[in-house]
Design a protein around this motif. Structure first.
Motif, PDB file in Angstrom:
ATOM      1  N   ILE A 106       0.879  -1.175  -0.154  1.00 11.08           N
ATOM      2  CA  ILE A 106       0.069   0.060  -0.048  1.00 11.08           C
ATOM      3  C   ILE A 106       0.985   1.434  -0.035  1.00 11.08           C
ATOM      4  N   ALA A 107       2.002   1.221   0.807  1.00 11.60           N
ATOM      5  CA  ALA A 107       2.782   2.421   0.871  1.00 11.60           C
ATOM      6  C   ALA A 107       3.531   2.783  -0.575  1.00 11.60           C
ATOM      7  N   LYS A 108       3.925   1.479  -0.927  1.00 14.42           N
ATOM      8  CA  LYS A 108       4.658   1.559  -2.307  1.00 14.42           C
ATOM      9  C   LYS A 108       3.696   2.247  -3.469  1.00 14.42           C
ATOM     10  N   ALA A 109       2.442   1.727  -3.491  1.00  7.82           N
ATOM     11  CA  ALA A 109       1.465   2.162  -4.437  1.00  7.82           C
ATOM     12  C   ALA A 109       1.070   3.652  -4.091  1.00  7.82           C
ATOM     13  N   SER A 110       1.193   4.111  -2.730  1.00  9.07           N
ATOM     14  CA  SER A 110       0.730   5.555  -2.529  1.00  9.07           C
ATOM     15  C   SER A 110       2.051   6.343  -3.008  1.00  9.07           C
ATOM     16  N   ILE A 111       3.058   5.818  -2.829  1.00 10.73           N
ATOM     17  CA  ILE A 111       4.397   6.655  -3.336  1.00 10.73           C
ATOM     18  C   ILE A 111       4.423   6.718  -4.909  1.00 10.73           C
ATOM     19  N   LYS A 112       4.116   5.480  -5.729  1.00 10.80           N
ATOM     20  CA  LYS A 112       3.918   5.620  -7.054  1.00 10.80           C
ATOM     21  C   LYS A 112       2.875   6.518  -7.519  1.00 10.80           C
ATOM     22  N   GLU A 113       1.749   6.272  -6.814  1.00  8.52           N
ATOM     23  CA  GLU A 113       0.527   7.282  -7.520  1.00  8.52           C
ATOM     24  C   GLU A 113       1.087   8.757  -7.377  1.00  8.52           C
ATOM     25  N   GLY A 114       1.816   9.263  -6.021  1.00  6.01           N
ATOM     26  CA  GLY A 114       2.094  10.504  -5.980  1.00  6.01           C
ATOM     27  C   GLY A 114       3.406  10.799  -7.089  1.00  6.01           C
ATOM     28  N   LEU A 115       4.043  10.090  -7.585  1.00  9.08           N
ATOM     29  CA  LEU A 115       4.967  10.255  -8.738  1.00  9.08           C
ATOM     30  C   LEU A 115       4.342  10.671  -9.998  1.00  9.08           C
ATOM     31  N   LEU A 130      13.189   9.796 -15.060  1.00 11.70           N
ATOM     32  CA  LEU A 130      14.485   9.439 -14.938  1.00 11.70           C
ATOM     33  C   LEU A 130      15.200  10.287 -13.781  1.00 11.70           C
ATOM     34  N   ILE A 131      14.642  11.617 -13.745  1.00 10.77           N
ATOM     35  CA  ILE A 131      15.548  12.228 -12.621  1.00 10.77           C
ATOM     36  C   ILE A 131      14.921  11.531 -11.264  1.00 10.77           C
ATOM     37  N   HIS A 132      14.083  11.216 -10.835  1.00 10.43           N
ATOM     38  CA  HIS A 132      13.602  10.648  -9.650  1.00 10.43           C
ATOM     39  C   HIS A 132      14.381   9.279  -9.462  1.00 10.43           C
ATOM     40  N   LYS A 133      14.744   8.582 -10.285  1.00 19.34           N
ATOM     41  CA  LYS A 133      15.448   7.504 -10.274  1.00 19.34           C
ATOM     42  C   LYS A 133      16.836   7.764  -9.567  1.00 19.34           C
ATOM     43  N   THR A 134      17.673   8.921  -9.856  1.00 17.49           N
ATOM     44  CA  THR A 134      18.728   9.156  -9.456  1.00 17.49           C
ATOM     45  C   THR A 134      18.530  10.483  -8.118  1.00 17.49           C
ATOM     46  N   ILE A 135      17.725  11.062  -8.220  1.00 19.09           N
ATOM     47  CA  ILE A 135      17.319  11.974  -6.897  1.00 19.09           C
ATOM     48  C   ILE A 135      15.970  11.935  -6.461  1.00 19.09           C
ATOM     49  N   SER A 136      15.815  11.007  -5.367  1.00 19.47           N
ATOM     50  CA  SER A 136      14.533  10.811  -4.710  1.00 19.47           C
ATOM     51  C   SER A 136      13.866  12.137  -4.358  1.00 19.47           C
ATOM     52  N   ASP A 137      14.433  13.184  -3.974  1.00 17.25           N
ATOM     53  CA  ASP A 137      13.815  14.484  -3.751  1.00 17.25           C
ATOM     54  C   ASP A 137      13.387  15.109  -5.073  1.00 17.25           C
ATOM     55  N   THR A 138      12.487  14.451  -5.806  1.00 16.64           N
ATOM     56  CA  THR A 138      11.998  14.988  -6.981  1.00 16.64           C
ATOM     57  C   THR A 138      10.451  14.881  -6.915  1.00 16.64           C
ATOM     58  N   ASN A 145       2.695  22.196 -13.511  1.00 17.38           N
ATOM     59  CA  ASN A 145       3.324  20.827 -13.963  1.00 17.38           C
ATOM     60  C   ASN A 145       4.811  21.123 -14.219  1.00 17.38           C
ATOM     61  N   SER A 146       5.399  22.011 -13.123  1.00 15.16           N
ATOM     62  CA  SER A 146       7.057  21.829 -13.145  1.00 15.16           C
ATOM     63  C   SER A 146       7.327  20.676 -12.312  1.00 15.16           C
ATOM     64  N   ILE A 147       8.563  20.308 -12.622  1.00 15.77           N
ATOM     65  CA  ILE A 147       9.260  19.478 -11.838  1.00 15.77           C
ATOM     66  C   ILE A 147      10.233  20.229 -11.109  1.00 15.77           C
ATOM     67  N   ILE A 148      10.135  19.877  -9.616  1.00 13.93           N
ATOM     68  CA  ILE A 148      10.834  20.425  -8.605  1.00 13.93           C
ATOM     69  C   ILE A 148      11.953  19.563  -8.080  1.00 13.93           C
ATOM     70  N   ILE A 149      13.428  19.864  -8.017  1.00 12.55           N
ATOM     71  CA  ILE A 149      14.327  18.845  -7.632  1.00 12.55           C
ATOM     72  C   ILE A 149      14.891  19.455  -6.350  1.00 12.55           C
ATOM     73  N   LEU A 150      15.296  18.843  -5.264  1.00 10.87           N
ATOM     74  CA  LEU A 150      15.632  19.292  -4.002  1.00 10.87           C
ATOM     75  C   LEU A 150      15.075  20.603  -3.612  1.00 10.87           C
ATOM     76  N   GLY A 151      13.956  20.885  -3.981  1.00 12.05           N
ATOM     77  CA  GLY A 151      13.394  22.154  -3.404  1.00 12.05           C
ATOM     78  C   GLY A 151      14.150  23.206  -4.084  1.00 12.05           C
ATOM     79  N   SER A 174      24.322  23.614  -5.396  1.00 15.84           N
ATOM     80  CA  SER A 174      23.170  23.898  -6.488  1.00 15.84           C
ATOM     81  C   SER A 174      23.620  23.843  -7.775  1.00 15.84           C
ATOM     82  N   LYS A 175      25.166  24.300  -7.936  1.00 18.78           N
ATOM     83  CA  LYS A 175      25.788  24.402  -9.573  1.00 18.78           C
ATOM     84  C   LYS A 175      26.124  22.693  -9.814  1.00 18.78           C
ATOM     85  N   ASN A 176      26.479  22.012  -8.703  1.00 16.96           N
ATOM     86  CA  ASN A 176      26.718  20.694  -9.006  1.00 16.96           C
ATOM     87  C   ASN A 176      25.322  19.837  -9.311  1.00 16.96           C
ATOM     88  N   SER A 177      24.514  20.005  -8.553  1.00 14.24           N
ATOM     89  CA  SER A 177      23.077  19.683  -8.817  1.00 14.24           C
ATOM     90  C   SER A 177      22.414  19.905 -10.177  1.00 14.24           C
TER      91      SER A 177
END
Length: 208
Positions: A106-115, A130-138, A145-151, A174-177
């Motif tokens: 259920i937790a995995k399904a909720s996370i997947k739905e949120g993505l 693709l980004i979420h696979k590398t950076i979970s904080d996406t 409808n913008s993608i926000i990475i690391l806030g 930030s530059k490295n990210s």
């Protein structure tokens, strides 16, 4: 071969434990919580006495830990016909484990739905994944409808390199990210073109 013991309640069996002690009786109950099986070992003679005296508390029971069972054999013909085999290795249902597995699913399904963002293009969801696979904080922006990475980094539609920007004052982290995300987006669009050769998207470096 293993069988769920809850399916053979009432069958007459012969159980041999790891010390080669043999016990015969009918399976009265099976407790998956503590992994035990209870046999009604009341003899036929005693059962007749119970019927005549109309007493109900004269049965003999034996509780056996399943871990100590060497093998279990079905010994009456009726039960053998129902089971299709005479010797079985007992198994059990671990209720706690099943409960935890369900919670995890259920937790995995909720996370997947949120993505998922059903309001974006297929390409946008592809880049997000693709980004979420590398950076979970996406995550998807709450009001766009913008993608926000690391806030700190935003990728707006159509999710190409020129659509990437920092939301705050840039520092070394930030530059490295930002450099990492640029590479992911570039590689993502390259993969997209390979998998979708008929797509009319450009090289992924331009917005628009």
């Amino acid at each position: 071969m293993s069988v769920n013991l809850t399916h053979i309640l009432g069958w007459r069996v012969r159980i041999t434990n790891i010390l080669d002690t043999v016990t015969e009786g009918r399976i009265y109950s099976f407790n998956s919580s503590n992994n035990t099986i209870t046999l009604d070992t009341t003899t036929s003679t005693k059962k007749n006495k119970i019927k005549k005296s109309k007493e109900t508390n004269l049965h003999d029971f034996k509780i056996i830990k399943c871990l100590f069972i060497k093998h279990l054999e079905v010994i009456d013909d009726k039960s053998k016909k129902q089971s299709g085999f005479g010797n079985i290795k007992p198994s059990y249902i671990n209720i706690d484990r099943i409960d935890q597995l369900l919670k995890d699913q259920i937790a995995k399904a909720s996370i997947k739905e949120g993505l998922l963002n059903r309001g974006v293009t297929e390409e946008g969801q592809f880049i997000f994944n693709l980004i979420h696979k590398t950076i979970s904080d996406t995550k998807w922006g709450s009001k766009s409808n913008s993608i926000i990475i690391l806030g700190d980094i935003e990728i707006s539609s159509p999710y190409k390199v020129d659509n990437i920007k920092c939301l705050h004052e840039s520092d070394s982290n930030s530059k490295n990210s930002l450099n990492l995300i640029v590479k992911i987006v570039q590689n993502g669009w390259a993969k997209w073109r390979i998998n979708h050769p008929d797509s009319d998207n450009d090289d992924g470096r331009k917005g628009g």
